[in-house]
Every structure is written in C-alpha cells, then in structure tokens.
Design a protein around this motif. Structure first.
Motif, PDB file in Angstrom:
ATOM      1  N   HIS A   1       0.800  -1.219   0.000  1.00 58.82           N
ATOM      2  CA  HIS A   1       0.000   0.000   0.000  1.00 58.82           C
ATOM      3  C   HIS A   1       0.835   1.273   0.000  1.00 58.82           C
ATOM      4  O   HIS A   1       0.279   2.368  -0.126  1.00 58.82           O
TER       5      HIS A   1
ATOM      6  N   ASN B   1       3.162   4.409  -1.007  1.00 60.00           N
ATOM      7  CA  ASN B   1       3.300   5.261  -2.188  1.00 60.00           C
ATOM      8  C   ASN B   1       4.779   5.520  -2.449  1.00 60.00           C
ATOM      9  O   ASN B   1       5.267   6.636  -2.380  1.00 60.00           O
TER      10      ASN B   1
ATOM     11  N   HIS C   1      -6.252  -2.144  -7.281  1.00 61.20           N
ATOM     12  CA  HIS C   1      -7.091  -1.023  -6.826  1.00 61.20           C
ATOM     13  C   HIS C   1      -7.643  -0.195  -7.983  1.00 61.20           C
ATOM     14  O   HIS C   1      -8.365   0.781  -7.741  1.00 61.20           O
ATOM     15  N   SER C   2      -7.329  -0.558  -9.211  1.00 63.06           N
ATOM     16  CA  SER C   2      -7.770   0.216 -10.367  1.00 63.06           C
ATOM     17  C   SER C   2      -9.296   0.283 -10.464  1.00 63.06           C
ATOM     18  O   SER C   2      -9.991  -0.687 -10.166  1.00 63.06           O
TER      19      SER C   2
ATOM     20  N   THR D   1      -2.960   4.581 -11.375  1.00 61.96           N
ATOM     21  CA  THR D   1      -3.162   5.517 -10.262  1.00 61.96           C
ATOM     22  C   THR D   1      -4.612   5.993 -10.218  1.00 61.96           C
ATOM     23  O   THR D   1      -4.977   6.779  -9.355  1.00 61.96           O
TER      24      THR D   1
ATOM     25  N   SER E   1       1.751   0.818 -13.353  1.00 64.48           N
ATOM     26  CA  SER E   1       0.467   0.415 -12.776  1.00 64.48           C
ATOM     27  C   SER E   1      -0.413   1.619 -12.492  1.00 64.48           C
ATOM     28  O   SER E   1       0.047   2.749 -12.348  1.00 64.48           O
TER      29      SER E   1
ATOM     30  N   ARG F   1      -1.385  -2.051  -6.908  1.00 68.29           N
ATOM     31  CA  ARG F   1      -1.979  -0.847  -7.512  1.00 68.29           C
ATOM     32  C   ARG F   1      -2.910  -1.234  -8.660  1.00 68.29           C
ATOM     33  O   ARG F   1      -3.961  -0.602  -8.845  1.00 68.29           O
TER      34      ARG F   1
END
Length: 313
Positions: free
Chosen positions: A219, A221, A243-244, A277, A275, A240
């Motif tokens: 998780h 950044n 989570h798209s 954002t 990936s 990532r």
C-alpha cells in the motif's frame, strides 16, 4: 504521457534515489523479518515486534516523500483519521496508537492455538521453521485468495470490502483500512485450516509478521522496482493494479502475501506498463468512522456503496 510522467530515472534522478528504488522493497521486507526474529526470541515478543513494525512504517513514510510513486497521493484526502480508526478497530484494541497494526493476529493465535488441542497431527513440526512458515503462508494464502476474490465477486461481501477500495490514494497509513466484518472473514478463511492442521504458535507469529510487512509495502506510495519479486510476492506494483477503477484490472491480483494462487487460477495481472493511479470505486462511502462501520448494514447504505441511483417514485 503517463510513461513520461513515470520516467523518473532520467534527468534529475540521483544515484541514491535509483538505489532506493531497487533496494527499498527487499530491505524493508527482509530486515523486517530479521527484526521479527529478534523480537520473537525476546522476553517481550509482541512489544518488540510492534517497535520493529513501527520503524518499518516510519521508513516507508519517509520514502513516500523522497521517492513517491504518485506525487498527488501525498496530498490529504481527509480520510487519515478514519484510516487509523479502521486499522485499530480491525486489528484489535491492543494496538494502541496504531503502532502494532499486525499484532492482533498474533494475539489471536496466542488465544486460539491452544484450542487446537484436537490436533490431527498433520503438521510437519519436524521441518525447519523457515519451511513451516513457507508452508503456512501458502496454505493461509489460499483462504486469503478466495475470501478476497469472493469479496469482489459477491455483492453481499463487497458491501464490506468496498471500504478498503474506496481510497483514492495509496499510502502506508491506509494499509489497515478494512471493515471489521471483512477482516474477520479473511482471518477465518486463512487461519482455521492452520489451527486444524495443528500448526504451532511460532508459525502463527511468523505468518503475522509476513502479512504485516507485505501489507505496508503493497500500500505504500513509494516508487519501487520489484522485478522478479512480482512473480513471488504481492508487491506495490501488482496491488496498484488491483485497486484500479477499471474492473478488468481491479478484479485481478487477489493474493495478499504471495501470488501462487493468482498464477494457478489465472488472475495474475502484470502488464508491461506503469500500474494504475486511477483508483477507487464507483459507489460512495459514508463520511465518518462510525457511519462507515454501519453503512453496509442498511439498505440505503448498500445502495450508496454499490453506486445505484435511487429510482424516482
């Protein structure tokens, strides 16, 4: 354009930043496990582990500001207090101040493991501990994989899991942003098989440690280059994608610690490009910690979570 934005290796990229991009993931993970070794051998294993975990969180927090993957994620989304609240509620009241976000599963093992006195004797207790832990991670991961996949594919479970996916930025602090019902489902699916097989207490401690450090890494950044690790562990790059907002990408990479079951069940997704954002859900999550806890239990709350428009009378 996205590729250009991600091409931070050129121009003003310093040698130190370059080294950290490649070394930060293995250093945080393996040094975290080394610290866990000393913690579990100490007189106060849970307290020392909490300190090791807190140090890893601090390092990632600093790296997020030094080599961020997405600079816009450094801006506040107004959910920090709620994220911490869910971490505490999910992982256990014992984790005061959120420093030991992975300690609860270990405490649970302290309480529940003796209940496995009706052991069936299947666990290979004579194996070296590293092999026992590796076996436990793979077995627990099967439960984690299916509880996670079910939470995406079945609306009854998604109502709880959506809270985790509602974030619009990923950073180390929202690692534990899970609804408590979602977490209990995952713990049951992943740990009960180990109890039934008679896994010893240290195995549960190590499973908790692996999950803790993988969790904050997936998780964070931080612009990490994970390379071959992407084919073994769940990494920031893979998570990532998970989570798209694009469900063709988001309904993939269900593995929490390792990706063996994603590879076997054809849900592994790792295209050769940066990936996503563009993360979040199409529905709406209530504002405020308590409302977020109760939202999945009301008809109107479920409608909001699913993003369904109210029909006019």
């Amino acid at each position: 354009m996205v590729l250009e934005r991600r091409n931070v290796t050129s121009g003003n990229g310093s040698l130190l930043k370059q080294m950290l991009r490649y070394l930060s993931w293995p250093l945080v993970f393996f040094l975290g496990l080394l610290g866990s070794h000393f913690a579990f051998a100490s007189a106060h294993p849970m307290g020392v582990f909490a300190a090791v975990y807190a140090a890893a969180v601090f390092v990632l927090f600093a790296l997020e500001r030094y080599i961020p993957y997405e600079r816009s994620w450094l801006l506040s989304d107004g959910e920090t207090v709620n994220d911490i609240g869910h971490t505490l509620a999910t992982k256990g009241v014992l984790q005061v101040a959120g420093l030991a976000a992975a300690v609860f599963p270990m405490y649970a093992a302290n309480i529940l493991q003796p209940l496995a006195a009706l052991k069936f004797g299947f666990w290979p207790s004579d194996w070296p501990m590293v092999l026992q832990v590796a076996l436990a991670v793979v077995i627990a991961e099967l439960g984690l994989y299916w509880s996670h996949r079910i939470a995406h594919e079945k609306l009854f479970f998604w109502r709880f899991h959506a809270l985790h996916h509602s974030v619009t930025r990923l950073w180390v602090i929202n690692t534990g942003r899970f609804h408590i019902a979602d977490s209990l489902f995952k713990i049951a699916m992943s740990q009960i098989p180990l109890y039934c097989l008679g896994a010893p207490l240290p195995v549960f401690w190590w499973l908790g440690a692996v999950t803790a450090f993988i969790g904050i890494l997936t998780h964070c950044n931080v612009d990490m280059r994970t390379g071959a690790f992407d084919f073994i562990f769940s990494t920031p790059r893979l998570h990532r994608w998970h989570h798209s907002k694009d469900l063709r990408e988001g309904n993939m990479n269900y593995g929490e610690n390792v990706v063996v079951w994603d590879l076997l069940f054809a849900t592994y997704y790792n295209p050769d490009r940066p990936s996503s954002t563009d993360i979040g859900i199409k529905g709406e999550i209530a504002e405020g910690f308590l409302k977020q806890l109760t939202q999945p239990f009301t008809k109107e709350g479920v409608r909001q979570i699913l993003g369904r428009v109210r029909r006019s009378p």
